[in-house]
Design a protein around this motif. Structure first.
Motif, PDB file in Angstrom:
ATOM      1  N   LEU A 170       0.833  -1.199   0.000  1.00  0.00           N
ATOM      2  CA  LEU A 170       0.000   0.000   0.000  1.00  0.00           C
ATOM      3  C   LEU A 170       0.867   1.248   0.000  1.00  0.00           C
ATOM      4  O   LEU A 170       2.059   1.204   0.328  1.00  0.00           O
ATOM      5  N   SER A 171       0.271   2.366  -0.362  1.00  0.00           N
ATOM      6  CA  SER A 171       0.994   3.621  -0.451  1.00  0.00           C
ATOM      7  C   SER A 171       1.169   4.246   0.931  1.00  0.00           C
ATOM      8  O   SER A 171       0.201   4.388   1.686  1.00  0.00           O
ATOM      9  N   LEU A 172       2.378   4.646   1.230  1.00  0.00           N
ATOM     10  CA  LEU A 172       2.633   5.299   2.512  1.00  0.00           C
ATOM     11  C   LEU A 172       1.948   6.659   2.575  1.00  0.00           C
ATOM     12  O   LEU A 172       1.450   7.073   3.623  1.00  0.00           O
ATOM     13  N   ASN A 173       1.891   7.357   1.449  1.00  0.00           N
ATOM     14  CA  ASN A 173       1.326   8.708   1.430  1.00  0.00           C
ATOM     15  C   ASN A 173      -0.184   8.729   1.296  1.00  0.00           C
ATOM     16  O   ASN A 173      -0.827   9.726   1.623  1.00  0.00           O
ATOM     17  N   GLN A 174      -0.761   7.650   0.785  1.00  0.00           N
ATOM     18  CA  GLN A 174      -2.215   7.530   0.666  1.00  0.00           C
ATOM     19  C   GLN A 174      -2.574   6.116   1.106  1.00  0.00           C
ATOM     20  O   GLN A 174      -2.794   5.221   0.291  1.00  0.00           O
ATOM     21  N   ARG A 175      -2.642   5.923   2.404  1.00  0.00           N
ATOM     22  CA  ARG A 175      -2.618   4.590   2.988  1.00  0.00           C
ATOM     23  C   ARG A 175      -3.834   3.737   2.649  1.00  0.00           C
ATOM     24  O   ARG A 175      -3.824   2.530   2.855  1.00  0.00           O
ATOM     25  N   SER A 176      -4.863   4.346   2.133  1.00  0.00           N
ATOM     26  CA  SER A 176      -6.051   3.587   1.743  1.00  0.00           C
ATOM     27  C   SER A 176      -5.933   3.010   0.337  1.00  0.00           C
ATOM     28  O   SER A 176      -6.789   2.235  -0.094  1.00  0.00           O
ATOM     29  N   HIS A 177      -4.854   3.369  -0.375  1.00  0.00           N
ATOM     30  CA  HIS A 177      -4.695   2.961  -1.769  1.00  0.00           C
ATOM     31  C   HIS A 177      -3.474   2.059  -1.944  1.00  0.00           C
ATOM     32  O   HIS A 177      -2.542   2.074  -1.135  1.00  0.00           O
ATOM     33  N   PHE A 178      -3.519   1.307  -3.030  1.00  0.00           N
ATOM     34  CA  PHE A 178      -2.366   0.483  -3.377  1.00  0.00           C
ATOM     35  C   PHE A 178      -1.196   1.370  -3.788  1.00  0.00           C
ATOM     36  O   PHE A 178      -1.376   2.535  -4.153  1.00  0.00           O
TER      37      PHE A 178
END
Length: 339
Positions: free
Chosen positions: A119-127
């Motif tokens: 998952l993305s560290l900067n947008q934790r709800s997204h892959f």
């Protein structure tokens, strides 16, 4: 699970990344399960000082910056563990991340490599772009993921929470069988960086190893820790190395046709960049093609010397018998479930 495990973080001038991300690795990696090694690619900053704050972490200095591919090769040569986790310096791990990966070993005797949910560290709800919920390849060698096709990145709604066999596991976080890694020849140092883990996974599959994804392990990746997305150097490496990967792994009777089509599609991408004013991408793609053709002789000698087996790629699990470029740009299929 049987056998020893080493988590290897390859770092280059990554002092600030190590300060931020190494604590989570130490916290969530039981010493009873694995040793943690920071392999340093000839850094000139204070990386060693940061690592030595953690007594349980081994610092392994390399002589120079060998790049991602040969840096890992050099580190793995000096590591005797049966299983290796390749972990980027900009990855935050979570509780149980390692156990989730290691559980796959007993479940799949032919396991060559496995990746977690990324998952993305900067947008934790997204892959995250590099790997998401497992990597795939289309018939022309374009990589895409469950959760990410080109620049469309999905929100994680547990839609890919099933374990599955994939074409490639992300080098951001990849568990790999050390013997299989060595049998396949390791990461190709000609790549320097980018696409090298996809090439390795393809070789592993040609050797009848499985590459798998498990949602039982989860990590967060910053991405762009070495080169940010869209950087001309990154564009160059991705396009050049994609062609090399095809040249190395395709069956001989398929190689010419597939590479011709790939070059044609790359030309379309290059002129699209030119006409939209993205001159740096146009130059990077042109340079990638020039380098590929210029170095074909050198690459041919190396590829033929290895004499690795090659199989019909379209029957291998994780390969898509179609064009992801056509699906995405012409038919508007933007997410994996629409394919």
């Amino acid at each position: 699970m049987s056998g020893s495990v080493a988590v290897i973080i390859l770092s280059w001038n990554g002092e600030h990344y190590l300060e931020k991300f190494l604590p989570s690795v130490v916290q969530h990696t039981p010493v009873s399960l694995a040793k943690i090694i920071v392999a340093d690619n000839g850094s000139t900053d204070n990386s060693e000082t940061v690592v030595k704050k953690f007594p349980s972490v081994e610092f392994l200095p390399l002589k120079k910056n060998y790049g991602f591919a040969d840096g890992y090769n050099k580190a793995i040569e000096q590591t005797n563990a049966d299983w290796i986790v390749l972990l980027n310096q900009d990855v935050e791990v979570t509780e149980g991340w390692l156990e989730g990966l290691l559980n796959q070993i007993s479940l799949h005797p032919k396991l060559g490599a496995c990746q977690p949910k990324i998952l993305s560290l900067n947008q934790r709800s997204h892959f995250e772009y590099a790997g998401a919920a497992g990597g795939f390849l289309d018939k022309y060698g374009y990589p895409f993921c469950r959760g990410r096709i080109f620049d469309t990145i999905e929100e994680d709604k547990n839609q890919y929470n099933n374990e599955t066999e994939i074409a490639w596991a992300s080098g951001a976080c990849m568990l790999v069988n050390r013997n299989a890694y060595l049998q396949a020849g390791g990461l190709d140092d000609l790549f320097f960086a980018h696409m090298e883990e996809i090439d390795l996974c393809w070789r592993l599959k040609n050797l009848d190893y499985e590459i798998r994804f498990t949602p039982a392990s989860k990590v967060y990746h910053l991405g762009g820790g070495s080169l940010p997305q869209g950087n001309p150097r990154k564009v160059f490496l991705n396009f050049r190395n994609s062609l090399l990967m095809l040249y190395k792994n395709l069956e001989k009777h398929e190689r010419g046709r597939i590479i011709f089509m790939r070059l044609l599609l790359d030309h379309i991408a290059a002129y699209r960049a030119l006409f939209t004013g993205n001159f740096s991408d146009f130059r990077a793609i042109a340079k990638a093609h020039y380098h590929f053709l210029l170095m074909c002789g050198e690459w041919k000698k190396k590829v033929n010397a290895k004499n690795f087996p090659r199989k019909n790629h379209l029957v291998l699990p994780g390969f898509y018998n179609g064009s992801i470029v056509k699906k995405y740009f012409l038919q508007g299929k933007k997410i994996f479930s629409q394919l």
